[in-house]
Design a protein around this motif. Sequence first.
Motif, PDB file in Angstrom:
ATOM      1  N   HIS A   1       0.880  -1.168   0.000  1.00  0.00           N
ATOM      2  CA  HIS A   1       0.000   0.000   0.000  1.00  0.00           C
ATOM      3  C   HIS A   1       0.920   1.222   0.000  1.00  0.00           C
ATOM      4  CE1 HIS A   1      -3.339  -2.460   2.206  1.00  0.00           C
ATOM      5  NE2 HIS A   1      -3.105  -2.873   0.971  1.00  0.00           N
ATOM      6  N   SER A   2       0.806   2.076  -0.997  1.00  0.00           N
ATOM      7  CA  SER A   2       1.752   3.178  -1.152  1.00  0.00           C
ATOM      8  C   SER A   2       1.035   4.468  -1.507  1.00  0.00           C
ATOM      9  CB  SER A   2       2.771   2.842  -2.252  1.00  0.00           C
ATOM     10  OG  SER A   2       3.654   3.920  -2.474  1.00  0.00           O
ATOM     11  N   LYS A   3       1.659   5.599  -1.159  1.00  0.00           N
ATOM     12  CA  LYS A   3       1.136   6.877  -1.609  1.00  0.00           C
ATOM     13  C   LYS A   3       1.961   7.435  -2.767  1.00  0.00           C
ATOM     14  CE  LYS A   3       3.380   9.206   2.347  1.00  0.00           C
ATOM     15  NZ  LYS A   3       3.111  10.005   3.558  1.00  0.00           N
ATOM     16  N   ALA A   4       2.900   6.639  -3.245  1.00  0.00           N
ATOM     17  CA  ALA A   4       3.734   7.056  -4.375  1.00  0.00           C
ATOM     18  C   ALA A   4       3.913   5.886  -5.334  1.00  0.00           C
ATOM     19  CB  ALA A   4       5.083   7.564  -3.878  1.00  0.00           C
ATOM     20  N   PRO A   5       2.883   5.512  -6.078  1.00  0.00           N
ATOM     21  CA  PRO A   5       2.967   4.324  -6.935  1.00  0.00           C
ATOM     22  C   PRO A   5       4.032   4.429  -8.015  1.00  0.00           C
ATOM     23  CG  PRO A   5       0.972   5.573  -7.417  1.00  0.00           C
ATOM     24  CD  PRO A   5       1.551   6.159  -6.168  1.00  0.00           C
ATOM     25  N   GLY A   6       4.255   5.635  -8.525  1.00  0.00           N
ATOM     26  CA  GLY A   6       5.280   5.792  -9.549  1.00  0.00           C
ATOM     27  C   GLY A   6       6.654   5.435  -9.026  1.00  0.00           C
ATOM     28  N   GLU A   7       6.946   5.854  -7.801  1.00  0.00           N
ATOM     29  CA  GLU A   7       8.242   5.535  -7.205  1.00  0.00           C
ATOM     30  C   GLU A   7       8.393   4.028  -6.985  1.00  0.00           C
ATOM     31  OE1 GLU A   7       8.922   7.844  -3.716  1.00  0.00           O
ATOM     32  OE2 GLU A   7       8.505   9.758  -4.712  1.00  0.00           O
ATOM     33  N   VAL A   8       7.299   3.374  -6.608  1.00  0.00           N
ATOM     34  CA  VAL A   8       7.344   1.929  -6.417  1.00  0.00           C
ATOM     35  C   VAL A   8       7.698   1.220  -7.718  1.00  0.00           C
ATOM     36  CG1 VAL A   8       5.966  -0.119  -5.871  1.00  0.00           C
ATOM     37  CG2 VAL A   8       5.741   1.942  -4.471  1.00  0.00           C
ATOM     38  N   LEU A   9       7.044   1.610  -8.798  1.00  0.00           N
ATOM     39  CA  LEU A   9       7.292   0.961 -10.088  1.00  0.00           C
ATOM     40  C   LEU A   9       8.704   1.253 -10.602  1.00  0.00           C
ATOM     41  CD1 LEU A   9       3.839   1.539 -11.841  1.00  0.00           C
ATOM     42  CD2 LEU A   9       4.659  -0.518 -10.678  1.00  0.00           C
ATOM     43  N   ASN A  10       9.160   2.463 -10.387  1.00  0.00           N
ATOM     44  CA  ASN A  10      10.533   2.779 -10.794  1.00  0.00           C
ATOM     45  C   ASN A  10      11.547   1.951 -10.006  1.00  0.00           C
ATOM     46  OD1 ASN A  10       9.946   4.680 -12.777  1.00  0.00           O
ATOM     47  ND2 ASN A  10       9.836   6.371 -11.304  1.00  0.00           N
ATOM     48  N   LEU A  11      11.274   1.759  -8.728  1.00  0.00           N
ATOM     49  CA  LEU A  11      12.134   0.919  -7.902  1.00  0.00           C
ATOM     50  C   LEU A  11      12.129  -0.518  -8.421  1.00  0.00           C
ATOM     51  CD1 LEU A  11      13.839   0.513  -5.279  1.00  0.00           C
ATOM     52  CD2 LEU A  11      11.669   0.089  -4.098  1.00  0.00           C
ATOM     53  N   ALA A  12      10.948  -1.026  -8.761  1.00  0.00           N
ATOM     54  CA  ALA A  12      10.824  -2.402  -9.231  1.00  0.00           C
ATOM     55  C   ALA A  12      11.568  -2.620 -10.546  1.00  0.00           C
ATOM     56  CB  ALA A  12       9.346  -2.760  -9.382  1.00  0.00           C
ATOM     57  N   LEU A  13      11.571  -1.616 -11.404  1.00  0.00           N
ATOM     58  CA  LEU A  13      12.221  -1.753 -12.706  1.00  0.00           C
ATOM     59  C   LEU A  13      13.725  -1.960 -12.610  1.00  0.00           C
ATOM     60  CD1 LEU A  13      10.264   0.931 -14.761  1.00  0.00           C
ATOM     61  CD2 LEU A  13      10.303  -1.535 -15.206  1.00  0.00           C
TER      62      LEU A  13
END
Length: 593
Positions: free
Chosen positions: A305-317
């Motif tokens: 659960h995140s308030k910054a989904p873009g940062e999560v996806l960038n981290l995952a990449l």
Amino acid sequence: MSKRSLNGTDFTAMVLAGADQLQQHAEHVNSLNVFPVPDGDTGTNMNLTMTAGVSELTKSGSGGVGSQAGVLAKGLLMGARGNSGVILSQLFRGFSRYAASYEELNTVQFAQALQSGVDTAYKAVVKPVEGTILTVAKEAAKHAVYFARRTSDIPELMTEVLAKAKEALAHTPEQLPVLKQVGVVDSGGQGLVYIYQGFYDYLSNQIANAPSAAVGTQGQAGFRSAPAVSYTAAKPAAQAPVSAQARLETDDIEFLYDMEFFINRQLGDAKGTAFDENQFRQALAVNGDSIIVIADDEVIKVHVHSKAPGEVLNLALRYGEITQIHILNMREQHRDLLSAGMDAAPAPELFADIPAEKARVAEPAILPADELAAYGFIAVASGQGISDIFTSLGVDVVLSGGQTMNPSTEDFVNAINSISAQHVFVLPNNSNIVLAAQQARDLLEGERSVTVIPSKSIPQGIAAAFAFQEEESVQINTDSMLAAVGHVKTGQVTYAVRDTHFDDLEIKAGHYIGIEDSKIVATEEALLQTCESLLEKMLISGDEIVTILTGEEASSDDTLLLSNWLKEKYPDAEVEIHEGGQPIYYYLFSVES
């Protein structure tokens, strides 16, 4: 008699004893259903799940405790039915993972295996709710770890585990107010206590004289003896409605984006990058919570659960190619659910779509890749009329099931494999079935492309199927179907099987009850009065689209009277009537604006 270790023979015997205890008292577990509808089936779902595991165990022959636990876990995983069955399968899946390398377990190892099961089960549930089977398992395992350091005797440890489980079960009404309101303990927790009772019976050589495992209704000294459960009814230990959600302010949801996805470490520019799980978790925690990371050499499964989904996806990449991305705005979901009169927690199982026959699944058809259809559909339904509706909407496989006799994980796996399509959508149409469908999807990860649309009622499933467009992409169709599910109000009319008090309603056994989504909102002595009272609460503007699905017990005279009342009361409403043929529920209503 002292027993300092648990071998494979002991493990098999105590599991059989636990399964026997559960089967004997499945009807008692069923009777603890929070809602007074005639389809409480937590005990049956757990019983069917245990039966599937025991069947595999008894076919496997002898082996060490690790080997036997693995066989049991596989059987439970494939046979899991309903939320309670899936959670039960995860408890033993975690147990088997810890025990895998052992021929025998001492007390400390046995306790750690129980704790491993709890850890696995909590990870399997996106939003764990306390006061359920999870809590009972957690408290029992926690005490086992503590007490195992003080004894080397397996039976003595199991005595403590059982006592703690019963204590935790007795406290579930304090954790879930709705349990306290209707005077029962959690049904799934009671089922687990019966299983632990069987473990105790075998290990202590007291099969005939073991103390009662029932906590039952509050203040009840023993349990209501029940015959072996019939395999024609079933309901999971599902989570009771969580009234606290109704008191939650939407803006209090800080980490509002519920994200789930896979990272394929074999694909993308970051292929082969070293993965530090602890560092990854810490990075997610900066702007998130409810973090689950399951990693192996090929795939990383992530939930946060995140308030910054873009940062999560960038981290995952940084670690590979992202696949199967699911992102939900929980504030939006909370607003929608509250506006529909529902709690934000998973709805309790109120739909009594009881299948009388086994699931009808076509034989697998193997086609070349270039001949596969773009999409395939699976829906769960009960009642010939409802099944025909789904078929007319292009559903390939209709699994016979619903509130009771839920399809198992294996049923879904077989159904998915029977469809020659590049991508398969699954409509569970009941919240007790969603977890089993998702478990099947996860088992087929890497083999089949599957999306589970978490429809929790027949009307939601029909709305989702209507929203599907063959020419659109998987993501667009997923978004469209989820939106359609969120715009449907569902009503059901059945009868009460016991006297109870629910919210501000005094409910009498034999009277009719009207349920809007997850809440009982009407009760009357007469069927038509109940239908009218329910529909008055569901229709707001008066010009909505109202669909009526008639049950197998609904009379044509009552249906005509109800139709005439609607036309007179709501002349601007568009009313459609279809023969559903569903059991238990006289009418299912769908209201769309």
